[in-house]
Design an enzyme around this catalytic site. Structure first.
Site, PDB file in Angstrom:
ATOM      1  N   HIS A  22      15.503  74.852  49.488  1.00 36.51           N
ATOM      2  CA  HIS A  22      14.502  74.698  48.422  1.00 36.51           C
ATOM      3  C   HIS A  22      15.090  74.890  47.024  1.00 36.51           C
ATOM      4  O   HIS A  22      14.352  75.130  46.075  1.00 36.51           O
ATOM      5  CB  HIS A  22      13.331  75.666  48.641  1.00 36.51           C
ATOM      6  CG  HIS A  22      12.453  75.283  49.797  1.00 36.51           C
ATOM      7  ND1 HIS A  22      11.552  76.151  50.379  1.00 36.51           N
ATOM      8  CD2 HIS A  22      12.342  74.114  50.487  1.00 36.51           C
ATOM      9  CE1 HIS A  22      10.931  75.531  51.376  1.00 36.51           C
ATOM     10  NE2 HIS A  22      11.392  74.310  51.465  1.00 36.51           N
ATOM     11  N   VAL A  73      15.072  80.980  46.786  1.00 39.99           N
ATOM     12  CA  VAL A  73      15.784  80.446  45.624  1.00 39.99           C
ATOM     13  C   VAL A  73      16.578  81.558  44.936  1.00 39.99           C
ATOM     14  O   VAL A  73      17.309  81.301  43.981  1.00 39.99           O
ATOM     15  CB  VAL A  73      14.805  79.747  44.643  1.00 39.99           C
ATOM     16  CG1 VAL A  73      14.219  78.505  45.320  1.00 39.99           C
ATOM     17  CG2 VAL A  73      13.671  80.681  44.198  1.00 39.99           C
ATOM     18  N   ASP A  74      16.437  82.795  45.431  1.00 42.06           N
ATOM     19  CA  ASP A  74      17.259  83.891  44.892  1.00 42.06           C
ATOM     20  C   ASP A  74      18.682  83.773  45.436  1.00 42.06           C
ATOM     21  O   ASP A  74      18.966  82.919  46.288  1.00 42.06           O
ATOM     22  CB  ASP A  74      16.622  85.266  45.216  1.00 42.06           C
ATOM     23  CG  ASP A  74      16.616  85.593  46.710  1.00 42.06           C
ATOM     24  OD1 ASP A  74      17.670  85.439  47.368  1.00 42.06           O
ATOM     25  OD2 ASP A  74      15.566  86.029  47.223  1.00 42.06           O
ATOM     26  N   GLN A 119      14.963  79.390  52.613  1.00 41.63           N
ATOM     27  CA  GLN A 119      13.958  78.769  51.741  1.00 41.63           C
ATOM     28  C   GLN A 119      13.951  79.483  50.389  1.00 41.63           C
ATOM     29  O   GLN A 119      13.277  79.055  49.465  1.00 41.63           O
ATOM     30  CB  GLN A 119      12.567  78.888  52.356  1.00 41.63           C
ATOM     31  CG  GLN A 119      12.428  78.198  53.692  1.00 41.63           C
ATOM     32  CD  GLN A 119      11.116  78.577  54.360  1.00 41.63           C
ATOM     33  OE1 GLN A 119      10.083  77.954  54.135  1.00 41.63           O
ATOM     34  NE2 GLN A 119      11.143  79.607  55.184  1.00 41.63           N
TER      35      GLN A 119
HETATM   36  P1  NAD Z   1       5.810  83.530  52.082  1.00 39.14           P
HETATM   37  O1  NAD Z   1       5.666  84.420  50.906  1.00 39.14           O
HETATM   38  O2  NAD Z   1       4.813  82.447  52.298  1.00 39.14           O
HETATM   39  O3  NAD Z   1       5.821  84.440  53.384  1.00 39.14           O
HETATM   40  C1  NAD Z   1       6.564  85.621  53.457  1.00 39.14           C
HETATM   41  C2  NAD Z   1       6.500  86.178  54.863  1.00 39.14           C
HETATM   42  O4  NAD Z   1       7.326  87.322  54.893  1.00 39.14           O
HETATM   43  C3  NAD Z   1       5.100  86.621  55.284  1.00 39.14           C
HETATM   44  O5  NAD Z   1       4.831  86.122  56.598  1.00 39.14           O
HETATM   45  C4  NAD Z   1       5.182  88.154  55.293  1.00 39.14           C
HETATM   46  O6  NAD Z   1       4.432  88.742  56.326  1.00 39.14           O
HETATM   47  C5  NAD Z   1       6.665  88.376  55.536  1.00 39.14           C
HETATM   48  N1  NAD Z   1       7.182  89.625  54.983  1.00 39.14           N
HETATM   49  C6  NAD Z   1       6.791  90.290  53.863  1.00 39.14           C
HETATM   50  N2  NAD Z   1       7.528  91.395  53.703  1.00 39.14           N
HETATM   51  C7  NAD Z   1       8.423  91.431  54.729  1.00 39.14           C
HETATM   52  C8  NAD Z   1       9.453  92.335  55.115  1.00 39.14           C
HETATM   53  N3  NAD Z   1       9.729  93.438  54.420  1.00 39.14           N
HETATM   54  N4  NAD Z   1      10.149  92.044  56.242  1.00 39.14           N
HETATM   55  C9  NAD Z   1       9.878  90.938  56.983  1.00 39.14           C
HETATM   56  N5  NAD Z   1       8.915  90.064  56.664  1.00 39.14           N
HETATM   57  C10 NAD Z   1       8.208  90.311  55.548  1.00 39.14           C
HETATM   58  O7  NAD Z   1       7.280  82.965  52.021  1.00 39.14           O
HETATM   59  P2  NAD Z   1       7.994  81.668  52.615  1.00 39.14           P
HETATM   60  O8  NAD Z   1       7.497  81.399  53.989  1.00 39.14           O
HETATM   61  O9  NAD Z   1       9.430  81.874  52.375  1.00 39.14           O
HETATM   62  O10 NAD Z   1       7.488  80.458  51.688  1.00 39.14           O
HETATM   63  C11 NAD Z   1       7.545  80.635  50.321  1.00 39.14           C
HETATM   64  C12 NAD Z   1       8.185  79.585  49.459  1.00 39.14           C
HETATM   65  O11 NAD Z   1       8.277  80.177  48.154  1.00 39.14           O
HETATM   66  C13 NAD Z   1       9.614  79.262  49.829  1.00 39.14           C
HETATM   67  O12 NAD Z   1       9.713  77.890  49.851  1.00 39.14           O
HETATM   68  C14 NAD Z   1      10.508  79.812  48.705  1.00 39.14           C
HETATM   69  O13 NAD Z   1      11.300  78.782  48.139  1.00 39.14           O
HETATM   70  C15 NAD Z   1       9.577  80.285  47.641  1.00 39.14           C
HETATM   71  N6  NAD Z   1       9.826  81.704  47.249  1.00 39.14           N
HETATM   72  C16 NAD Z   1      11.089  82.201  47.205  1.00 39.14           C
HETATM   73  C17 NAD Z   1      11.325  83.544  46.888  1.00 39.14           C
HETATM   74  C18 NAD Z   1      12.737  84.066  46.842  1.00 39.14           C
HETATM   75  O14 NAD Z   1      13.657  83.300  46.577  1.00 39.14           O
HETATM   76  N7  NAD Z   1      12.964  85.355  47.125  1.00 39.14           N
HETATM   77  C19 NAD Z   1      10.257  84.387  46.608  1.00 39.14           C
HETATM   78  C20 NAD Z   1       8.948  83.851  46.658  1.00 39.14           C
HETATM   79  C21 NAD Z   1       8.770  82.509  46.969  1.00 39.14           C
END
Ligand code: NAD
Ligand code: ZN
Length: 232
Positions: free
Chosen positions: A109, A93-94, A91
């Site tokens: 996504h 986008v990085d 999910q």
């Molecule tokens: P979310 O932020 O809603 O949930 C993140 C989950 O990861 C939480 O349940 C949290 O407890 C857990 N978490 C936090 N740190 C952790 C770690 N070190 N190890 C394991 N688990 C950990 O994210 P989501 O469910 O992916 O939904 C977010 C939406 O936002 C996605 O659709 C995505 O496209 C977008 N998004 C993407 C990025 C990215 O590309 N890195 C960043 C932020 C949001």
């Protein structure tokens, strides 16, 4: 339990947290200080296109300052060494999964490093800032936008994902809150088709009760341990 041949892995923002990329709903329900409705909906793009583009420009620029972590690397190793079918659906986008070396990967996504033409739907690899009104090289319309699936839009490649869910022997969800559909429903589909289900997350997610097994902790520790276990 049936033998494991086909693996489907779903990752979310939590797998990139230890690389220094903020998760979606941080303190106060904000994403990098923004209300989700202001940067992640088709309505926001209509209302304030410049703000939405600036937000994703900043996320894209941040990629140069972060590196894949042990969890991304372990999944790349699993991809390289697993002889059966495997699909990593992210999910995120990085670009940290591809930089770690994962090949059997799908961004449901969208991707920061891609621009999408709102007119003809052509995609271009994109590295720099993307100001609103940029001309599409394919059709000439002034319609390039970030290649990101906003709330209310259909995630990409759902046909491929549905097929992989139907034949998965093991479904693993890593670092996702289980709050964003349709990804949040994948565990139920996988179970329906008879897959074993495992969740690896920092804390219990909204979907935890659907998984046969849940392990709680940081992805950078849990994922390499699970991959070692699987590869033996
Ligand atoms: P979310 O932020 O809603 O949930 C993140 C989950 O990861 C939480 O349940 C949290 O407890 C857990 N978490 C936090 N740190 C952790 C770690 N070190 N190890 C394991 N688990 C950990 O994210 P989501 O469910 O992916 O939904 C977010 C939406 O936002 C996605 O659709 C995505 O496209 C977008 N998004 C993407 C990025 C990215 O590309 N890195 C960043 C932020 C949001
Ligand atoms: Zn176009």
């Amino acid at each position: 339990m049936r033998d494991i041949h086909n693996i489907l892995i779903l990752t979310g923002a939590g797998i990139s947290a230890e690389s220094g990329v903020a998760t979606f709903r941080g303190p106060g329900g904000l994403w990098e200080g923004h209300r989700v409705e202001d940067v992640c909906t088709p309505e926001a793009l209509e209302r304030d296109r410049a703000q939405v583009h600036r937000f994703y420009d900043a996320r894209r620029e941040q990629l140069a300052a972060v590196e894949p972590n042990a969890a991304h690397r372990a999944l790349a190793r699993l991809d390289a060494e697993w002889a059966g079918d495997l699909l990593l659906v992210t999910q995120n986008v990085d670009d940290l999964h591809e930089r770690a070396g994962s090949k059997r990967l799908l961004h449901m996504h969208g991707e920061l490093k891609s621009a999408l033409c709102a007119r003809c739907e052509a995609r271009q690899p994109w590295e720099a800032a993307l100001p609103p009104g940029h001309i599409c090289p394919a059709c000439g319309a002034s319609a390039l936008r970030p290649d990101i699936v906003f709330f209310g839009e259909m995630p990409y490649r759902m046909d491929v994902i549905e097929q992989a869910l139907a034949k998965a022997d093991l479904f693993v969800s890593i670092g996702t809150s289980g709050a964003v559909y349709p990804a949040a429903g994948f565990v139920q589909t996988a179970r329906y088709h008879g897959a074993a289900t495992l969740e690896l997350n920092l804390d219990p997610s909204e979907g935890s009760l659907w998984f046969a097994e849940s392990r709680m902790g940081p992805a950078g520790t849990l994922v390499p341990a699970w991959v070692d276990e699987l590869l033996g």
